[in-house]
Design an enzyme around this catalytic site. Structure first.
Site, mmCIF file in Angstrom:
data_model
loop_
_atom_site.group_PDB
_atom_site.id
_atom_site.type_symbol
_atom_site.label_atom_id
_atom_site.label_comp_id
_atom_site.label_asym_id
_atom_site.label_seq_id
_atom_site.Cartn_x
_atom_site.Cartn_y
_atom_site.Cartn_z
ATOM 1 N N GLY A 1 14.278 32.341 5.191
ATOM 2 C CA GLY A 1 13.274 32.995 4.345
ATOM 3 C C GLY A 1 13.644 34.369 3.832
ATOM 4 N N ASP B 1 11.389 37.702 6.444
ATOM 5 C CA ASP B 1 10.567 37.522 5.248
ATOM 6 C C ASP B 1 9.140 38.026 5.440
ATOM 7 O OD1 ASP B 1 9.926 35.448 7.002
ATOM 8 O OD2 ASP B 1 10.167 33.841 5.543
ATOM 9 N N ASP C 1 3.793 37.274 10.536
ATOM 10 C CA ASP C 1 2.520 36.553 10.470
ATOM 11 C C ASP C 1 1.831 36.699 11.836
ATOM 12 O OD1 ASP C 1 0.575 34.807 9.395
ATOM 13 O OD2 ASP C 1 1.632 33.044 10.109
ATOM 14 N N LYS D 1 1.200 40.141 7.323
ATOM 15 C CA LYS D 1 -0.208 39.702 7.315
ATOM 16 C C LYS D 1 -0.855 40.209 8.597
ATOM 17 C CE LYS D 1 0.719 35.166 5.505
ATOM 18 N NZ LYS D 1 0.419 33.737 5.659
ATOM 19 N N PHE E 1 -1.503 31.883 2.336
ATOM 20 C CA PHE E 1 -0.151 31.353 2.413
ATOM 21 C C PHE E 1 0.574 31.653 1.101
ATOM 22 C CE2 PHE E 1 3.340 28.412 2.780
ATOM 23 C CZ PHE E 1 3.648 28.520 4.118
ATOM 24 N N ASP F 1 8.906 29.691 1.731
ATOM 25 C CA ASP F 1 8.772 28.289 1.338
ATOM 26 C C ASP F 1 7.452 27.674 1.778
ATOM 27 O OD1 ASP F 1 9.539 28.245 4.204
ATOM 28 O OD2 ASP F 1 9.527 26.092 3.905
ATOM 29 N N ARG G 1 11.488 28.528 -2.597
ATOM 30 C CA ARG G 1 12.240 29.695 -2.115
ATOM 31 C C ARG G 1 12.963 30.411 -3.255
ATOM 32 N NH1 ARG G 1 12.588 29.640 3.577
ATOM 33 N NH2 ARG G 1 12.815 27.608 4.560
HETATM 34 P P1 IMP Z 1 5.344 34.493 12.837
HETATM 35 O O1 IMP Z 1 4.039 33.736 12.944
HETATM 36 O O2 IMP Z 1 5.124 35.959 12.654
HETATM 37 O O3 IMP Z 1 6.218 34.165 14.005
HETATM 38 O O4 IMP Z 1 6.032 34.000 11.507
HETATM 39 C C1 IMP Z 1 7.026 33.038 11.547
HETATM 40 C C2 IMP Z 1 7.458 32.503 10.221
HETATM 41 O O5 IMP Z 1 6.394 31.769 9.631
HETATM 42 C C3 IMP Z 1 7.870 33.476 9.142
HETATM 43 O O6 IMP Z 1 9.165 34.009 9.314
HETATM 44 C C4 IMP Z 1 7.809 32.540 7.941
HETATM 45 O O7 IMP Z 1 8.993 31.763 7.853
HETATM 46 C C5 IMP Z 1 6.630 31.641 8.262
HETATM 47 N N1 IMP Z 1 5.441 32.062 7.503
HETATM 48 C C6 IMP Z 1 4.370 32.747 7.939
HETATM 49 N N2 IMP Z 1 3.479 32.959 6.948
HETATM 50 C C7 IMP Z 1 4.026 32.393 5.835
HETATM 51 C C8 IMP Z 1 3.596 32.274 4.456
HETATM 52 O O8 IMP Z 1 2.532 32.743 4.019
HETATM 53 N N3 IMP Z 1 4.452 31.614 3.626
HETATM 54 C C9 IMP Z 1 5.636 31.093 4.032
HETATM 55 N N4 IMP Z 1 6.073 31.177 5.293
HETATM 56 C C10 IMP Z 1 5.274 31.825 6.192
HETATM 57 MG MG MG Z 2 9.432 29.217 6.836
#
Ligand code: IMP
Ligand code: MG
Length: 175
Positions: A43, A98, A101, A129, A150, A157, A163
């Site tokens: 990403g 990227d 979340d 976020k 999202f 992606d 992407r």
């Molecule tokens: P985490 O929940 O912070 O561990 O995020 C893990 C991964 O979820 C990120 O690196 C992204 O690849 C994916 N992700 C989270 N939110 C989004 C979104 O809104 N669009 C696309 N990918 C996302």
């Molecule tokens: Mg992803």
């Protein structure tokens, strides 16, 4: 369900401007150092490529592919799918991702790099976020804080699609 792109949330020009600022900030903060900038695949690819060219330091590059799994409010376990090639021992590491979340990926990655002996670990994410956080983490360098939606494009992606798009977009259901 199929999704198609809806609106531009962060435009290419705004990304470019913000990446310039982040590069300057990182250059200032790491003055006199030789950090390793780690691209979290896949990403972060466009963001990473743009960002490292705005860092005016003898930075070295590497990549890692990880997936995090886990549930609840604990940080997930990190699965390393393709590891880095350089050793992080006694090095200053800048993780470039990227989006933050839930925060699980960042927290687990920072923990792992510290366990491997990194001298310092900071994270730089294009998007954040904050309302989605389940673990306590604040990115050291963040491009844009966005609402709980999202998003795709500029590396991000949905089902491996979108992407390659130049802007960051929201999605909508295909009618
Ligand atoms: P985490 O929940 O912070 O561990 O995020 C893990 C991964 O979820 C990120 O690196 C992204 O690849 C994916 N992700 C989270 N939110 C989004 C979104 O809104 N669009 C696309 N990918 C996302
Ligand atoms: Mg992803």
């Amino acid at each position: 369900m199929n999704y198609v792109i809806d609106k531009v949330l962060v435009a290419e020009e705004d990304i470019r401007r913000r990446v310039d600022e982040l590069g300057k900030e990182i250059t200032r903060d790491y003055a006199g150092m030789q950090p390793i900038a780690v691209c979290v695949l896949r990403g972060a690819i466009p963001f990473y490529a743009d960002l490292i060219r705005r860092i005016d330091l003898p930075v070295t590059v590497d990549t890692i592919t990880v997936s995090s799994y886990g549930s609840g409010t604990v940080s997930g376990k990190l699965k390393v799918i393709t590891d880095m090639r350089t050793s992080v021992e006694s090095r200053d590491v800048l993780v470039v991702d990227d989006i933050i979340d839930s925060g699980r990926t960042s927290v687990a990655l920072i923990e792992m790099l510290k366990e491997r002996g990194a001298k310092s670990v900071r994270t730089c994410a294009l998007l954040d976020k904050p309302s989605r956080r389940v673990v306590d983490i604040k990115g050291d360098y963040v491009g844009f804080a966005i609402p709980d939606e999202f998003v795709v494009g500029y590396g991000l992606d949905w089902n491996e699609k979108f992407r390659n798009l130049p802007h960051v977009y929201t999605l909508k259901e295909e009618k």
